[in-house]
Design an enzyme around this catalytic site. Structure first.
Site, PDB file in Angstrom:
ATOM      1  N   LYS A   1      67.130 -34.477 -26.536  1.00 27.61           N
ATOM      2  CA  LYS A   1      66.144 -33.428 -26.500  1.00 27.61           C
ATOM      3  C   LYS A   1      66.218 -32.652 -25.178  1.00 27.61           C
ATOM      4  O   LYS A   1      65.668 -31.554 -25.059  1.00 27.61           O
ATOM      5  CB  LYS A   1      64.738 -34.033 -26.614  1.00 27.61           C
ATOM      6  CG  LYS A   1      64.521 -34.876 -27.837  1.00 27.61           C
ATOM      7  CD  LYS A   1      63.150 -35.573 -27.768  1.00 27.61           C
ATOM      8  CE  LYS A   1      63.062 -36.693 -28.785  1.00 27.61           C
ATOM      9  NZ  LYS A   1      61.901 -37.551 -28.552  1.00 27.61           N
ATOM     10  N   GLY A   2      66.861 -33.249 -24.202  1.00 29.94           N
ATOM     11  CA  GLY A   2      66.805 -32.702 -22.831  1.00 29.94           C
ATOM     12  C   GLY A   2      67.293 -31.274 -22.695  1.00 29.94           C
ATOM     13  O   GLY A   2      66.801 -30.525 -21.858  1.00 29.94           O
TER      14      GLY A   2
ATOM     15  N   GLU B   1      74.565 -29.245 -22.231  1.00 28.23           N
ATOM     16  CA  GLU B   1      73.996 -30.534 -21.829  1.00 28.23           C
ATOM     17  C   GLU B   1      73.017 -30.324 -20.669  1.00 28.23           C
ATOM     18  O   GLU B   1      73.171 -29.398 -19.869  1.00 28.23           O
ATOM     19  CB  GLU B   1      75.167 -31.472 -21.446  1.00 28.23           C
ATOM     20  CG  GLU B   1      74.808 -32.811 -20.885  1.00 28.23           C
ATOM     21  CD  GLU B   1      74.055 -33.726 -21.861  1.00 28.23           C
ATOM     22  OE1 GLU B   1      72.971 -33.323 -22.323  1.00 28.23           O
ATOM     23  OE2 GLU B   1      74.530 -34.845 -22.093  1.00 28.23           O
ATOM     24  N   ASP B   2      72.024 -31.189 -20.583  1.00 25.07           N
ATOM     25  CA  ASP B   2      71.022 -31.037 -19.536  1.00 25.07           C
ATOM     26  C   ASP B   2      71.497 -31.558 -18.187  1.00 25.07           C
ATOM     27  O   ASP B   2      71.501 -30.849 -17.193  1.00 25.07           O
ATOM     28  CB  ASP B   2      69.697 -31.721 -19.937  1.00 25.07           C
ATOM     29  CG  ASP B   2      69.879 -33.186 -20.352  1.00 25.07           C
ATOM     30  OD1 ASP B   2      71.013 -33.693 -20.391  1.00 25.07           O
ATOM     31  OD2 ASP B   2      68.853 -33.836 -20.659  1.00 25.07           O
TER      32      ASP B   2
ATOM     33  N   ASP C   1      74.752 -37.778 -15.051  1.00 25.84           N
ATOM     34  CA  ASP C   1      74.520 -38.761 -13.988  1.00 25.84           C
ATOM     35  C   ASP C   1      75.801 -39.597 -13.873  1.00 25.84           C
ATOM     36  O   ASP C   1      76.736 -39.210 -13.181  1.00 25.84           O
ATOM     37  CB  ASP C   1      73.280 -39.586 -14.363  1.00 25.84           C
ATOM     38  CG  ASP C   1      72.909 -40.605 -13.297  1.00 25.84           C
ATOM     39  OD1 ASP C   1      73.530 -40.590 -12.225  1.00 25.84           O
ATOM     40  OD2 ASP C   1      71.994 -41.416 -13.536  1.00 25.84           O
TER      41      ASP C   1
ATOM     42  N   ASP D   1      62.959 -35.554 -19.093  1.00 23.07           N
ATOM     43  CA  ASP D   1      61.749 -36.378 -19.230  1.00 23.07           C
ATOM     44  C   ASP D   1      61.842 -37.668 -18.430  1.00 23.07           C
ATOM     45  O   ASP D   1      62.913 -38.084 -17.990  1.00 23.07           O
ATOM     46  CB  ASP D   1      61.566 -36.781 -20.699  1.00 23.07           C
ATOM     47  CG  ASP D   1      62.572 -37.853 -21.120  1.00 23.07           C
ATOM     48  OD1 ASP D   1      63.779 -37.638 -20.915  1.00 23.07           O
ATOM     49  OD2 ASP D   1      62.147 -38.920 -21.607  1.00 23.07           O
TER      50      ASP D   1
ATOM     51  N   ARG E   1      58.696 -33.007 -19.955  1.00 21.23           N
ATOM     52  CA  ARG E   1      59.718 -32.047 -20.393  1.00 21.23           C
ATOM     53  C   ARG E   1      59.219 -30.609 -20.252  1.00 21.23           C
ATOM     54  O   ARG E   1      59.997 -29.697 -20.015  1.00 21.23           O
ATOM     55  CB  ARG E   1      60.066 -32.276 -21.874  1.00 21.23           C
ATOM     56  CG  ARG E   1      60.793 -33.576 -22.146  1.00 21.23           C
ATOM     57  CD  ARG E   1      61.355 -33.550 -23.571  1.00 21.23           C
ATOM     58  NE  ARG E   1      61.694 -34.867 -24.062  1.00 21.23           N
ATOM     59  CZ  ARG E   1      62.844 -35.496 -23.828  1.00 21.23           C
ATOM     60  NH1 ARG E   1      63.754 -34.929 -23.070  1.00 21.23           N
ATOM     61  NH2 ARG E   1      63.078 -36.688 -24.329  1.00 21.23           N
TER      62      ARG E   1
HETATM   63  P1  IMP Z   1      74.651 -40.459 -17.933  1.00 20.54           P
HETATM   64  O1  IMP Z   1      75.253 -41.010 -19.181  1.00 20.54           O
HETATM   65  O2  IMP Z   1      74.437 -41.540 -16.881  1.00 20.54           O
HETATM   66  O3  IMP Z   1      75.420 -39.285 -17.362  1.00 20.54           O
HETATM   67  O4  IMP Z   1      73.189 -40.003 -18.280  1.00 20.54           O
HETATM   68  C1  IMP Z   1      72.967 -38.869 -19.006  1.00 20.54           C
HETATM   69  C2  IMP Z   1      71.635 -38.855 -19.682  1.00 20.54           C
HETATM   70  O5  IMP Z   1      70.658 -39.645 -18.987  1.00 20.54           O
HETATM   71  C3  IMP Z   1      71.110 -37.433 -19.683  1.00 20.54           C
HETATM   72  O6  IMP Z   1      71.538 -36.729 -20.827  1.00 20.54           O
HETATM   73  C4  IMP Z   1      69.633 -37.638 -19.579  1.00 20.54           C
HETATM   74  O7  IMP Z   1      69.101 -37.835 -20.894  1.00 20.54           O
HETATM   75  C5  IMP Z   1      69.459 -38.923 -18.816  1.00 20.54           C
HETATM   76  N1  IMP Z   1      69.260 -38.678 -17.360  1.00 20.54           N
HETATM   77  C6  IMP Z   1      70.119 -38.945 -16.357  1.00 20.54           C
HETATM   78  N2  IMP Z   1      69.579 -38.614 -15.169  1.00 20.54           N
HETATM   79  C7  IMP Z   1      68.359 -38.105 -15.437  1.00 20.54           C
HETATM   80  C8  IMP Z   1      67.311 -37.564 -14.616  1.00 20.54           C
HETATM   81  O8  IMP Z   1      67.390 -37.463 -13.365  1.00 20.54           O
HETATM   82  N3  IMP Z   1      66.200 -37.139 -15.276  1.00 20.54           N
HETATM   83  C9  IMP Z   1      66.051 -37.211 -16.629  1.00 20.54           C
HETATM   84  N4  IMP Z   1      67.006 -37.707 -17.428  1.00 20.54           N
HETATM   85  C10 IMP Z   1      68.153 -38.157 -16.843  1.00 20.54           C
END
Ligand code: IMP
Length: 189
Positions: free
Chosen positions: A56-57, A112-113, A116, A172, A178
């Site tokens: 949803k981000g 994509e939002d 990380d 979120d 959000r």
């Molecule tokens: P990754 O797989 O570690 O890159 O994480 C990606 C997903 O984790 C994103 O699509 C977000 O849904 C969530 N996420 C990672 N960091 C944050 C943050 O700082 N705030 C909110 N959601 C996050």
């Protein structure tokens, strides 16, 4: 009309005790998204483009950037659930909503939002490649600098931010925050 704001801060009162500093304000978001939209418009001139928003981000980002791209385009959405804690994804991704449209003659642009560790995006890129579209590129609003556990190819990046948990503009914490217009650090303790 009650805008539910406290004093001169634009943080709604329901969020004030949990939010830290402002990271990216509404105006800067608007400027950056319009700049990204112009770039994408130039790069995809004459091509069939399908934006794939990750729910949803990326819902607000998808809505805003799609209106800054001056091309006939299609839009589709995927929803993924990433196992892990409220603030860390594990990289084990489950597809909750798959695409409705066929990709075979499309240039796919993932919207994509935030990246990380990069594990979620890496999974999605591979998943979409496997459907044999003409190309797959990614437009990501936020990237946490230096946190990626995998090599990623991200063609369009809005902002690089430091390693802190942020909320607002679609992002979120436990499904809340959000709907904030700007992006803020979250106080996790
Ligand atoms: P990754 O797989 O570690 O890159 O994480 C990606 C997903 O984790 C994103 O699509 C977000 O849904 C969530 N996420 C990672 N960091 C944050 C943050 O700082 N705030 C909110 N959601 C996050």
């Amino acid at each position: 009309m009650n805008l539910d704001n406290n004093g001169d801060s634009d943080i709604p009162s329901f969020a004030q005790n949990r939010l830290g500093s402002l990271v990216i304000d509404e105006n800067l978001l608007t400027k950056k998204i319009s700049q990204l939209g112009r770039e994408i418009t130039q790069d995809y001139l004459g091509r069939k483009i399908l934006l794939v928003g990750v729910l949803k981000g990326a819902a607000y980002f998808m809505s805003d950037i799609s209106r800054q791209i001056s091309l006939p385009l299609q839009m589709d959405y995927m929803a993924v659930a990433s196992y892990g804690t409220a603030t860390k994804s594990s990289g084990v991704v489950r597809i909750v909503k798959d695409l409705d449209l066929d990709l075979s003659d499309k240039h796919v642009l993932i919207i994509e939002d935030i990246v990380d560790s990069g594990l979620t995006l890496s999974y999605l890129q591979k998943y979409l490649y496997a459907k044999h579209p003409l190309s797959v590129e990614t437009c990501c609003l936020l990237v946490k600098t230096g946190n990626q556990k995998v090599d990623l190819d991200i063609k369009y990046i809005g902002f690089e931010i430091t390693n802190e948990f942020v909320v607002g503009y679609g992002l979120d914490y436990n499904e809340i925050y959000r709907n904030l217009k700007s992006i803020y650090k979250l106080n996790l303790d």
